[in-house]
Design a protein around this motif. Structure first.
Motif, PDB file in Angstrom:
ATOM      1  N   TRP A 111       0.095   1.206   0.008  1.00  0.00           N
ATOM      2  CA  TRP A 111      -0.926   2.242   0.129  1.00  0.00           C
ATOM      3  C   TRP A 111      -0.386   3.407   0.957  1.00  0.00           C
ATOM      4  N   MET A 112       0.326   3.081   2.034  1.00  0.00           N
ATOM      5  CA  MET A 112       0.874   4.151   2.870  1.00  0.00           C
ATOM      6  C   MET A 112       1.823   5.017   2.057  1.00  0.00           C
ATOM      7  N   SER A 114       1.787   5.398  -1.124  1.00  0.00           N
ATOM      8  CA  SER A 114       1.081   6.087  -2.212  1.00  0.00           C
ATOM      9  C   SER A 114       0.563   7.450  -1.758  1.00  0.00           C
ATOM     10  N   THR A 115       0.320   7.593  -0.444  1.00  0.00           N
ATOM     11  CA  THR A 115      -0.161   8.893   0.032  1.00  0.00           C
ATOM     12  C   THR A 115       0.893   9.973  -0.169  1.00  0.00           C
ATOM     13  N   LYS A 116       2.159   9.550  -0.333  1.00  0.00           N
ATOM     14  CA  LYS A 116       3.224  10.518  -0.571  1.00  0.00           C
ATOM     15  C   LYS A 116       3.317  10.897  -2.048  1.00  0.00           C
ATOM     16  N   PRO A 153       4.300   7.732   6.714  1.00  0.00           N
ATOM     17  CA  PRO A 153       4.575   6.636   5.770  1.00  0.00           C
ATOM     18  C   PRO A 153       6.062   6.321   5.645  1.00  0.00           C
TER      19      PRO A 153
END
Lengths: 276, 376
Positions: A111-112, A114-116, A153
């Motif tokens: 998830w971390m 994916s923020t990128k 991230p």
């Protein structure tokens, strides 16, 4: 690291290919450096002139026209500041995830990351409005916060990977010896992960230093770093190739020196764990 | 005094039960070895005693005090890890003194204790080196030194010798055994190597699948295995198992028919066994000899391994079953020879269909050796 005796020399074209690629990558920087010492007319002449009388005029103009020192200081403040902040947040997080994983740890990591994956422009307007409301537009603090968040991230991921390479039994031995979690972290884990932390930090500094999207959109003068400084030379009033080159060279010079000095550390950090 | 008592200890990882209710009494100053095949839970059990794994259920006490919820450092234990787990960035001296430093012991006292341990382990010339500049054996010594310095009530060893070469392993085995008698400390030692277990232990705990199969002195396990698993696990080469039929049950023992037709009276308590039952006869390779015995097994030698002092013959019986015999080193057995092996009835074991051994009529005179100190 000794090679096995049966190791075969690579074919001769490999070094040649490597040189060609290296020259291709280096050429724009070389051209930029060359252009920065030309006059504006020479800079845009076709065919490009290879032989010319070098001039420092562009550098003088650039320094006269803007407050280079402030841009440099802002760049240093946001890239090193955000890196320190990101490390301070990421080290405990990576420590917890590497040594006390739960069944949700892999999804949290993903998830971390994916923020990128979302293009930053997708959140530009909400971010701009938030910054405006909080009075963070055109401030070093604002950039510091956003750089910390965008690099977090990657910093967590890298540290997590390095921490995973530290044998858990060493920390367990520490626990048996009476170390509390803080002592485990500071007396055992961090000293062992120094190469990894250093290369993570360096990468974060470089990423922040070169970040242009948010700095161009959220700052203009007071809080603007070197990326905004370069951009100010490609303006609607006209093309200033030579000045743009001079400004770019001045912008990359500090990070180039830092990168050069920490090259060994960076390479050893990036291969840390790959070879035993 | 440091007894370690495990009462109905259980460990589950989610729905998976790793340790399924274990009861062990470890006496003060006893050297106890947990042994079993990989995955049997022996290391998990040790780590639960150390406090590195939580205890799902049951009660663990050390020195009369319940320690289920105490941190490792507060349990009065020290642990030596399989990988040594030395702190790579510290010198040997700092490795050994780390626990005392954390406990805020005055530097002078730390130096005294570390130097004393270094002297015992002959580490004096290496004190300022980092672990990477040490050999495997030296690292092992430092790991032991780090444990000694803590002056623990209980030493825990997790397969400490498995990373060493064979010669060094024998040497360290002797040193740890000597250390045990010198320090008079309670020691719990985990290994998968039954030779280590047999040579070092006062008491062996055989584990399989998270369950204790048997607890006893080395010779008790060897001569009186409680079940087929222990019988097969203890002893090398492993015990031979033959399917036999009961021909008679009498007070002096159970008579069975060997493959090939011979009858053998095994001196065990017959109990519920009756004529016609199928049992398993267990006989160790070293108890089979060429020639005479109370019963005979005949077959063809398929492989002959000469070790010098002994010869291992892998023999295929007429019914197709393979057995191993450890015969004299000077035996003239050759491959493809027809050979006759003698079975001595008092060395045989009988196991029921449930795998449990039928009790031997007579207890082996040495079965309780090694359980002297503070024993039962």
């Amino acid at each position: 690291m000794s090679m096995p005796s049966t190791f075969q020399k690579p074919p001769r074209w490999i070094p040649i290919l490597a040189w060609v690629i290296a020259v291709l990558i280096f050429f724009p920087i070389f051209w930029m450096a060359l252009t920065s010492f030309k006059t504006e007319t020479e800079a845009i002449s076709t065919p490009p002139s290879l032989f010319f009388t070098p001039t420092l005029e562009n550098y003088n103009d650039v320094i006269d026209r803007s407050n280079y020192a402030r841009f440099v200081w802002n760049s240093i403040a946001v890239s090193f500041g955000s890196t320190l902040l990101a490390l301070a947040l990421a080290i405990p997080a990576a420590y917890a995830m590497a040594f006390f994983p739960t069944k949700r740890t892999p999804s949290t990591l993903l998830w971390m990351l994916s923020t990128k994956m979302m293009p930053p422009v997708g959140v530009l307007i909400p971010m701009y409005l938030i910054f405006k409301t909080l009075g963070l537009l055109d401030t070093v603090t604002g950039l510091l916060i956003i750089y910390t968040l965008i690099n977090l991230p990657i910093v967590v991921w890298m540290l997590y990977t390095y921490f995973k390479d530290v044998p858990g039994e060493i920390l367990e031995a520490g626990r048996v010896d009476g170390a509390n979690p803080m002592q485990e972290l500071f007396l055992l884990l961090l000293p062992l992960a120094v190469p990894g932390i250093a290369s993570t930090g360096l990468l974060s500094v470089i990423l922040s230093w070169n970040e242009a999207f948010w700095s161009l959109n959220l700052t203009s003068s007071q809080g603007a770093p070197l990326t905004a400084f370069i951009a100010s030379f490609s303006s609607p009033q006209g093309l200033f190739w030579a000045k743009l080159s001079a400004a770019s060279l001045m912008a990359i010079a500090p990070i180039l020196v830092v990168g050069w000095m920490s090259q060994r550390q960076l390479v050893s950090g990036l291969t840390f764990g790959a070879v035993k | 005094m440091a007894e370690v008592v495990l009462r109905n200890i259980k460990k589950s990882f989610g729905p998976v039960d790793i340790i399924k209710g274990v009861d062990i009494d470890i006496n003060d100053k006893e050297f106890v070895v947990f042994v079993g095949p990989s995955g049997c839970g022996k290391s998990t059990l040790l780590r639960m005693i150390a406090g590195l794994e939580s205890i799902t259920d049951g009660e663990l006490s050390i020195d009369g005090k319940r320690v289920n919820d105490l941190s490792p450092a507060d349990r009065g234990i020290a642990m030596v890890f399989q990988t040594y787990a030395l702190y790579p960035h510290m010198t040997v001296r700092d490795n050994m003194g780390f626990s005392l430093k954390l406990a805020k012991v005055p530097q002078a006292e730390i130096d005294k204790k570390v130097n004393e341990a270094a002297r015992i382990l002959k580490l004096d010339p290496l004190m300022d080196r980092k672990p990477k500049a040490l050999s495997g054996g030296q690292r092992q010594r430092v790991a032991i030194g780090r444990a000694i310095v803590r002056n623990p009530k209980v030493f825990l060893f997790d397969e400490p010798l498995s990373n060493l070469d064979a010669a060094l392993r024998v040497q360290m085995r002797i040193e740890i055994a000597r250390m045990h008698s010198d320090f008079n400390a309670t020691m719990i030692y985990v290994t998968h190597d039954q030779v280590e277990a047999m040579t070092m232990a006062d008491k062996i705990v055989v584990l399989q699948g998270g369950v204790v199969e048997q607890i006893g002195s080395p010779l008790e396990l060897y001569h009186h295995p409680a079940n087929r698993f222990v019988a097969g696990f203890i002893g090398s080469p492993t015990m031979n198992f033959l399917d036999v039929t009961v021909k008679g049950v009498a007070p002096e023992g159970v008579t069975v028919e060997l493959p090939g037709g011979d009858s053998l009276l095994v001196p065990v308590v017959g109990g519920a066994a009756k004529v016609g039952d199928q049992l398993t006869l267990g006989v160790r390779p070293e108890h089979l000899q060429e020639g005479a015995g109370n019963g005979r097994l005949t077959g063809t030698a398929l492989v002959v391994e000469r070790l010098g002092g002994a010869t291992y013959a892998y023999v295929k019986l007429a019914n197709g079953v393979m057995i191993t015999a450890e015969v004299d080193g000077n035996s003239h057995i050759k491959v493809n020879d027809q050979i006759q092996l003698g079975v001595r009835s008092e060395t045989c074991h009988l196991f029921g269909a449930d795998g449990l051994a039928l009790a031997q009529s007579a207890r082996h005179p040495l079965a309780d050796v090694g359980r002297g100190k503070g024993g039962h």
